[in-house]
Design a protein around this motif. Structure first.
Motif, PDB file in Angstrom:
ATOM      1  N   ILE A 158       0.834  -1.204   0.000  1.00  0.00           N
ATOM      2  CA  ILE A 158       0.000   0.000   0.000  1.00  0.00           C
ATOM      3  C   ILE A 158       0.868   1.253   0.000  1.00  0.00           C
ATOM      4  O   ILE A 158       0.579   2.228  -0.702  1.00  0.00           O
ATOM      5  CB  ILE A 158      -0.971  -0.013   1.204  1.00  0.00           C
ATOM      6  N   GLY A 159       1.947   1.227   0.779  1.00  0.00           N
ATOM      7  CA  GLY A 159       2.845   2.382   0.827  1.00  0.00           C
ATOM      8  C   GLY A 159       3.437   2.708  -0.534  1.00  0.00           C
ATOM      9  O   GLY A 159       3.483   3.867  -0.944  1.00  0.00           O
ATOM     10  N   PHE A 160       3.882   1.683  -1.237  1.00  0.00           N
ATOM     11  CA  PHE A 160       4.446   1.922  -2.565  1.00  0.00           C
ATOM     12  C   PHE A 160       3.355   2.290  -3.573  1.00  0.00           C
ATOM     13  O   PHE A 160       3.580   3.122  -4.447  1.00  0.00           O
ATOM     14  CB  PHE A 160       5.230   0.696  -3.055  1.00  0.00           C
ATOM     15  N   GLY A 161       2.187   1.661  -3.433  1.00  0.00           N
ATOM     16  CA  GLY A 161       1.103   1.946  -4.375  1.00  0.00           C
ATOM     17  C   GLY A 161       0.517   3.332  -4.203  1.00  0.00           C
ATOM     18  O   GLY A 161       0.233   4.024  -5.172  1.00  0.00           O
ATOM     19  N   VAL A 162       0.340   3.784  -2.975  1.00  0.00           N
ATOM     20  CA  VAL A 162      -0.321   5.070  -2.719  1.00  0.00           C
ATOM     21  C   VAL A 162       0.681   6.213  -2.614  1.00  0.00           C
ATOM     22  O   VAL A 162       0.497   7.274  -3.210  1.00  0.00           O
ATOM     23  CB  VAL A 162      -1.184   4.991  -1.435  1.00  0.00           C
ATOM     24  N   PHE A 163       1.744   6.007  -1.839  1.00  0.00           N
ATOM     25  CA  PHE A 163       2.679   7.097  -1.553  1.00  0.00           C
ATOM     26  C   PHE A 163       3.969   7.020  -2.366  1.00  0.00           C
ATOM     27  O   PHE A 163       4.762   7.948  -2.357  1.00  0.00           O
ATOM     28  CB  PHE A 163       3.024   7.113  -0.062  1.00  0.00           C
ATOM     29  N   GLY A 164       4.228   5.881  -2.998  1.00  0.00           N
ATOM     30  CA  GLY A 164       5.456   5.741  -3.778  1.00  0.00           C
ATOM     31  C   GLY A 164       6.689   5.546  -2.928  1.00  0.00           C
ATOM     32  O   GLY A 164       7.805   5.766  -3.400  1.00  0.00           O
ATOM     33  N   SER A 165       6.533   5.148  -1.670  1.00  0.00           N
ATOM     34  CA  SER A 165       7.692   4.918  -0.806  1.00  0.00           C
ATOM     35  C   SER A 165       7.329   3.872   0.249  1.00  0.00           C
ATOM     36  O   SER A 165       6.159   3.567   0.466  1.00  0.00           O
ATOM     37  CB  SER A 165       8.128   6.215  -0.115  1.00  0.00           C
ATOM     38  N   ALA A 166       8.369   3.358   0.894  1.00  0.00           N
ATOM     39  CA  ALA A 166       8.163   2.356   1.942  1.00  0.00           C
ATOM     40  C   ALA A 166       7.658   3.015   3.217  1.00  0.00           C
ATOM     41  O   ALA A 166       7.945   4.189   3.485  1.00  0.00           O
ATOM     42  CB  ALA A 166       9.463   1.621   2.216  1.00  0.00           C
ATOM     43  N   ILE A 167       6.919   2.252   3.985  1.00  0.00           N
ATOM     44  CA  ILE A 167       6.446   2.728   5.283  1.00  0.00           C
ATOM     45  C   ILE A 167       7.229   1.965   6.334  1.00  0.00           C
ATOM     46  O   ILE A 167       7.146   0.733   6.396  1.00  0.00           O
ATOM     47  CB  ILE A 167       4.931   2.488   5.446  1.00  0.00           C
ATOM     48  N   PRO A 168       8.009   2.659   7.152  1.00  0.00           N
ATOM     49  CA  PRO A 168       8.819   1.939   8.147  1.00  0.00           C
ATOM     50  C   PRO A 168       7.942   1.318   9.235  1.00  0.00           C
ATOM     51  O   PRO A 168       6.995   1.946   9.708  1.00  0.00           O
ATOM     52  CB  PRO A 168       9.730   3.028   8.735  1.00  0.00           C
ATOM     53  N   PRO A 169       8.244   0.067   9.617  1.00  0.00           N
ATOM     54  CA  PRO A 169       7.453  -0.564  10.684  1.00  0.00           C
ATOM     55  C   PRO A 169       7.759   0.087  12.030  1.00  0.00           C
ATOM     56  O   PRO A 169       8.898   0.439  12.323  1.00  0.00           O
ATOM     57  CB  PRO A 169       7.896  -2.025  10.658  1.00  0.00           C
ATOM     58  N   ALA A 170       6.727   0.237  12.836  1.00  0.00           N
ATOM     59  CA  ALA A 170       6.884   0.814  14.171  1.00  0.00           C
ATOM     60  C   ALA A 170       7.121  -0.308  15.174  1.00  0.00           C
ATOM     61  O   ALA A 170       6.384  -1.293  15.199  1.00  0.00           O
ATOM     62  CB  ALA A 170       5.638   1.607  14.544  1.00  0.00           C
ATOM     63  N   ALA A 171       8.148  -0.167  15.985  1.00  0.00           N
ATOM     64  CA  ALA A 171       8.495  -1.209  16.958  1.00  0.00           C
ATOM     65  C   ALA A 171       7.423  -1.350  18.038  1.00  0.00           C
ATOM     66  O   ALA A 171       7.257  -2.426  18.604  1.00  0.00           O
ATOM     67  CB  ALA A 171       9.845  -0.897  17.591  1.00  0.00           C
ATOM     68  N   MET A 172       6.682  -0.297  18.299  1.00  0.00           N
ATOM     69  CA  MET A 172       5.665  -0.325  19.349  1.00  0.00           C
ATOM     70  C   MET A 172       4.473  -1.203  18.963  1.00  0.00           C
ATOM     71  O   MET A 172       3.701  -1.625  19.827  1.00  0.00           O
ATOM     72  CB  MET A 172       5.207   1.109  19.643  1.00  0.00           C
ATOM     73  N   VAL A 173       4.334  -1.499  17.686  1.00  0.00           N
ATOM     74  CA  VAL A 173       3.204  -2.295  17.222  1.00  0.00           C
ATOM     75  C   VAL A 173       3.287  -3.729  17.754  1.00  0.00           C
ATOM     76  O   VAL A 173       2.269  -4.327  18.099  1.00  0.00           O
ATOM     77  CB  VAL A 173       3.148  -2.284  15.678  1.00  0.00           C
ATOM     78  N   ILE A 174       4.478  -4.270  17.852  1.00  0.00           N
ATOM     79  CA  ILE A 174       4.646  -5.679  18.238  1.00  0.00           C
ATOM     80  C   ILE A 174       4.089  -5.969  19.631  1.00  0.00           C
ATOM     81  O   ILE A 174       3.280  -6.886  19.779  1.00  0.00           O
ATOM     82  CB  ILE A 174       6.126  -6.105  18.105  1.00  0.00           C
ATOM     83  N   PRO A 175       4.452  -5.230  20.689  1.00  0.00           N
ATOM     84  CA  PRO A 175       3.860  -5.547  21.990  1.00  0.00           C
ATOM     85  C   PRO A 175       2.351  -5.275  22.057  1.00  0.00           C
ATOM     86  O   PRO A 175       1.619  -6.003  22.724  1.00  0.00           O
ATOM     87  CB  PRO A 175       4.627  -4.673  22.983  1.00  0.00           C
ATOM     88  N   ILE A 176       1.894  -4.264  21.341  1.00  0.00           N
ATOM     89  CA  ILE A 176       0.458  -3.974  21.334  1.00  0.00           C
ATOM     90  C   ILE A 176      -0.298  -5.122  20.677  1.00  0.00           C
ATOM     91  O   ILE A 176      -1.316  -5.595  21.193  1.00  0.00           O
ATOM     92  CB  ILE A 176       0.171  -2.640  20.614  1.00  0.00           C
ATOM     93  N   VAL A 177       0.209  -5.603  19.550  1.00  0.00           N
ATOM     94  CA  VAL A 177      -0.429  -6.718  18.858  1.00  0.00           C
ATOM     95  C   VAL A 177      -0.384  -7.976  19.717  1.00  0.00           C
ATOM     96  O   VAL A 177      -1.359  -8.725  19.793  1.00  0.00           O
ATOM     97  CB  VAL A 177       0.231  -6.950  17.476  1.00  0.00           C
ATOM     98  N   ALA A 178       0.741  -8.211  20.388  1.00  0.00           N
ATOM     99  CA  ALA A 178       0.860  -9.394  21.253  1.00  0.00           C
ATOM    100  C   ALA A 178      -0.179  -9.352  22.380  1.00  0.00           C
ATOM    101  O   ALA A 178      -0.826 -10.363  22.672  1.00  0.00           O
ATOM    102  CB  ALA A 178       2.263  -9.485  21.827  1.00  0.00           C
ATOM    103  N   LEU A 179      -0.352  -8.197  23.001  1.00  0.00           N
ATOM    104  CA  LEU A 179      -1.357  -8.068  24.059  1.00  0.00           C
ATOM    105  C   LEU A 179      -2.776  -8.246  23.510  1.00  0.00           C
ATOM    106  O   LEU A 179      -3.609  -8.905  24.137  1.00  0.00           O
ATOM    107  CB  LEU A 179      -1.235  -6.710  24.748  1.00  0.00           C
ATOM    108  N   LEU A 180      -3.035  -7.669  22.348  1.00  0.00           N
ATOM    109  CA  LEU A 180      -4.363  -7.815  21.753  1.00  0.00           C
ATOM    110  C   LEU A 180      -4.653  -9.274  21.408  1.00  0.00           C
ATOM    111  O   LEU A 180      -5.768  -9.757  21.634  1.00  0.00           O
ATOM    112  CB  LEU A 180      -4.485  -6.938  20.506  1.00  0.00           C
ATOM    113  N   ILE A 181      -3.662  -9.971  20.880  1.00  0.00           N
ATOM    114  CA  ILE A 181      -3.841 -11.395  20.561  1.00  0.00           C
ATOM    115  C   ILE A 181      -4.165 -12.168  21.829  1.00  0.00           C
ATOM    116  O   ILE A 181      -5.077 -12.992  21.857  1.00  0.00           O
ATOM    117  CB  ILE A 181      -2.585 -11.969  19.876  1.00  0.00           C
TER     118      ILE A 181
END
Length: 162
Positions: A112-135
């Motif tokens: 989506i980042g390359f298709g819409v914005f023409g560049s990569a979207i860097p992954p956020a490190a904070m997403v991993i613990p939030i996703v783990a808790l949600l799971i």
């Protein structure tokens, strides 16, 4: 923020006057707030749908294995031990699904980042613990109906085929 940008423009370009158009800035802010609210609502509904799906899968698995569980109870296994076994299986499956989902989501984000914005979207490190808790919480929430069924399971009825 908008006023400070106008001031910087006036400093860089001599004899210029930069004024913020408040209506445009405010309407953009309103749209951004509504989009954020919509995304939060979609996320909450997705989590509820996931919990319902997990509930159906776990309940079906427990009902399918009720003869085995009834036999374990008849031999002397406690409810806590059986619940621990079932929850361990569920959590392992949730972790495997969460890891796979994270990498699929990361790949889709880049597409989506390359298709819409023409560049990569860097992954956020904070997403991993939030996703783990949600799971963890969604899996636990979805397992509650199966655990309640498991607690009321009578081994004599199950082993007699009722």
């Amino acid at each position: 923020y908008v006023s400070s940008i106008c001031y910087q423009i006036q400093e860089v370009i001599p004899d210029s006057v930069a004024k913020p158009i408040r209506q445009v800035a405010e309407s953009e802010g309103d749209i951004l707030n509504k989009t954020t609210l919509l995304m939060v609502l979609i996320t909450v509904l997705s989590l509820l749908g996931s919990a319902l799906g997990i509930s159906n899968l776990v309940t079906a698995a427990v009902m399918e294995r009720r003869t085995e569980i009834g036999l374990e109870k008849a031999v002397g296994a406690s409810n806590g031990r059986i619940i621990g076994t079932i929850l361990t299986e569920i959590m392992l499956t949730g972790v495997i699904g969460g890891v796979a989902g994270y990498f699929v989501g990361l790949m889709l984000t880049q597409l989506i980042g390359f298709g819409v914005f023409g560049s990569a979207i860097p992954p956020a490190a904070m997403v991993i613990p939030i996703v783990a808790l949600l799971i963890f919480f969604v899996t636990l929430l979805g397992s509650i109906p199966a655990i309640r069924y498991l607690l009321h399971l009578n081994p004599t009825e199950v082993l007699h085929g009722k």
